[in-house]
Structures are given as structure tokens and as C-alpha cells.
Design a protein around this motif. Sequence first.
Motif, PDB file in Angstrom:
ATOM      1  N   UNK A 215       0.844  -1.191   0.000  1.00 50.04           N
ATOM      2  CA  UNK A 215       0.000   0.000   0.000  1.00 50.04           C
ATOM      3  C   UNK A 215       0.878   1.239   0.000  1.00 50.04           C
ATOM      4  N   UNK A 216       0.259   2.375  -0.325  1.00 52.72           N
ATOM      5  CA  UNK A 216       0.970   3.633  -0.192  1.00 52.72           C
ATOM      6  C   UNK A 216       1.214   3.932   1.273  1.00 52.72           C
ATOM      7  N   UNK A 217       2.338   4.556   1.573  1.00 47.98           N
ATOM      8  CA  UNK A 217       2.650   4.899   2.959  1.00 47.98           C
ATOM      9  C   UNK A 217       3.317   6.260   2.979  1.00 47.98           C
ATOM     10  N   UNK A 218       2.951   7.070   3.962  1.00 51.33           N
ATOM     11  CA  UNK A 218       3.544   8.396   4.089  1.00 51.33           C
ATOM     12  C   UNK A 218       4.796   8.307   4.957  1.00 51.33           C
ATOM     13  N   UNK A 219       5.912   8.757   4.423  1.00 48.61           N
ATOM     14  CA  UNK A 219       7.183   8.713   5.143  1.00 48.61           C
ATOM     15  C   UNK A 219       7.660  10.136   5.373  1.00 48.61           C
ATOM     16  N   UNK A 220       7.974  10.455   6.620  1.00 52.85           N
ATOM     17  CA  UNK A 220       8.518  11.763   6.954  1.00 52.85           C
ATOM     18  C   UNK A 220       9.788  11.583   7.764  1.00 52.85           C
ATOM     19  N   UNK A 221      10.815  12.291   7.392  1.00 55.23           N
ATOM     20  CA  UNK A 221      12.044  12.279   8.173  1.00 55.23           C
ATOM     21  C   UNK A 221      13.045  11.215   7.794  1.00 55.23           C
ATOM     22  N   UNK A 222      12.683  10.332   6.873  1.00 57.49           N
ATOM     23  CA  UNK A 222      13.656   9.327   6.438  1.00 57.49           C
ATOM     24  C   UNK A 222      14.789  10.019   5.693  1.00 57.49           C
ATOM     25  N   UNK A 223      15.997   9.617   5.986  1.00 60.56           N
ATOM     26  CA  UNK A 223      17.173  10.248   5.390  1.00 60.56           C
ATOM     27  C   UNK A 223      17.805   9.297   4.374  1.00 60.56           C
ATOM     28  N   UNK A 224      18.010   9.792   3.166  1.00 67.54           N
ATOM     29  CA  UNK A 224      18.637   9.003   2.105  1.00 67.54           C
ATOM     30  C   UNK A 224      20.012   9.594   1.807  1.00 67.54           C
ATOM     31  N   UNK A 225      21.017   8.738   1.766  1.00 67.41           N
ATOM     32  CA  UNK A 225      22.374   9.195   1.451  1.00 67.41           C
ATOM     33  C   UNK A 225      23.051   8.169   0.554  1.00 67.41           C
ATOM     34  N   UNK A 226      23.965   8.611  -0.301  1.00 60.97           N
ATOM     35  CA  UNK A 226      24.618   7.680  -1.226  1.00 60.97           C
ATOM     36  C   UNK A 226      25.553   6.718  -0.515  1.00 60.97           C
ATOM     37  N   UNK A 227      25.570   5.476  -0.976  1.00 60.90           N
ATOM     38  CA  UNK A 227      26.509   4.470  -0.483  1.00 60.90           C
ATOM     39  C   UNK A 227      27.689   4.437  -1.453  1.00 60.90           C
ATOM     40  N   UNK A 228      28.577   5.416  -1.309  1.00 61.49           N
ATOM     41  CA  UNK A 228      29.608   5.574  -2.326  1.00 61.49           C
ATOM     42  C   UNK A 228      30.755   4.582  -2.219  1.00 61.49           C
ATOM     43  N   UNK A 229      30.861   3.856  -1.098  1.00 58.51           N
ATOM     44  CA  UNK A 229      31.815   2.744  -1.066  1.00 58.51           C
ATOM     45  C   UNK A 229      31.400   1.706  -2.105  1.00 58.51           C
ATOM     46  N   UNK A 230      30.099   1.410  -2.122  1.00 53.16           N
ATOM     47  CA  UNK A 230      29.583   0.435  -3.088  1.00 53.16           C
ATOM     48  C   UNK A 230      29.647   0.989  -4.512  1.00 53.16           C
TER      49      UNK A 230
END
Length: 237
Positions: free
Chosen positions: A182-197
Motif C-alpha cells: 500500500x501507499x505509505x507516508x514517510x517523513x524524516x527518512x534520510x537518504x544518502x549515497x553508499x559511495x563505497x559500493x
Amino acid sequence: MIKQTINLALTIGLFTLVFSTASQAQNSNDKEIRNAAKTAQKATKVLDEIMSISDRSIPEDLLQKARAVAVFPNVVKGAFIIGGQGGKGIITRRVRGEGWSAPALFKLGGGSIGFQIGGSSTDLVMLFMTDDSLKNLLEDRFEIGAEASAAAGPVGRTAKAATDAQLVAQILSYSRSKGLFAGISITGAVISPDNHANRALYSHTAKDLLTGAHKVPTAAIPPATKPFQQAVTRYAR
């Protein structure tokens, strides 16, 4: 004779150190590539399974409008409680006239206090619907809600039943837990690049890959991430 012996010992020691360092670096790269392949494989499976149930899947017309598609498989329960851990995922960007970019690896964590994802683990899917949301994604640290509006995405064959809030949202988000999607509302989740990978796979950062600063031809996308790019292409032409 003693001096020659010392010099030989030093040479051997230096060679051993260089070889050991190079070997450790190679082992680290190999591990990153294996982990990236596992993440991409799980993300591809998630997308295929979700899209196989047409009456409860992500509307294809929304996928066709998305600027980028992200899948974070097996995000652990409690990942969005402050101090908790999150998960890893993979993101590909639409390149106008060229299809979908080489997928880049990202990390997910953080989140608002008290927000719980139901179940022991949850699969998250996000559609980045605007150029601004994509621009924010390419920063070193991107917080959903603070830097881009987000809404629970509609499900079904088409987006005709979407609300006004969903239609103007910069990001549409979905979750699957215990088989329920289902759709879900997300607030405050932080996305950052995994640049080692990303460096292990491409010798470049996520920003290089998703901005087009480093272009990877479709035929040259690594086997580790190629299946995800192909899956997104199938559903979001």
C-alpha cells in the motif's frame, strides 16, 4: 654483507606491505560488489512481485512519469526511530531520450520519532516525480519531507483515483510488509549515497552516475545492477 641483508629485508617487508594493502583493498571491493548485487537482486524481486498484482500494483502511468525509481528491500523494523538503523537500496534515474541510468546504491535511515514500519522488515518503493525532488536526492544527505513533499502513493491499474495531494507530491512512497502492499507516508527518512559500493562497482559516486557526469552505456552496466535497470525499464518505459 649485513647492510645488504638489511636492505633485502626492508625490500621484502615493503613489498609484503604493498601486496597486503592491495589485497585488502581488492577484498573490500569484492565484498562491496557482492553486497550490491544482493541488494539489487532483492530490489528487482520486490519490484517484479509488486507489479505482478495489477489491481494492487504501482500505477504504470505514474511509473512512466517518474524521474527516478528507488527500492529499499528489507528495511528493518524500527529503522525510523531516532538512533535506529535502516537499510540499503538502489536508485535509477530516467535519462531523457536514453532510457534509465546505471543504478546507484543508497542508504536509508533516520526518521520521525514514534514512526514504526509494521513487521520485522519492510520493502519500500519511492517514485521521485519532479526535477526538484531528483535534485535534492543528489545532495550528500536528503531528508524526505523537509526538502521535498512526500505522499502515500495510490495503487491500482492507473492513477485516475489519485488525490490532489498525491498528484502534486514530489515523492510518492509505498511499502510492503507481511505481504500487504500500500501507499505509505514517510517523513524524516534520510537518504544518502553508499559511495563505497558505487566506487567499487563504477569507480564513481552516485551523483556522477545519476547526473550523467559519468555515463555508463546500457550495455556496460555491471551484472550486479543490470537486472534492476532492466526491471524498471519494463515497467516504466
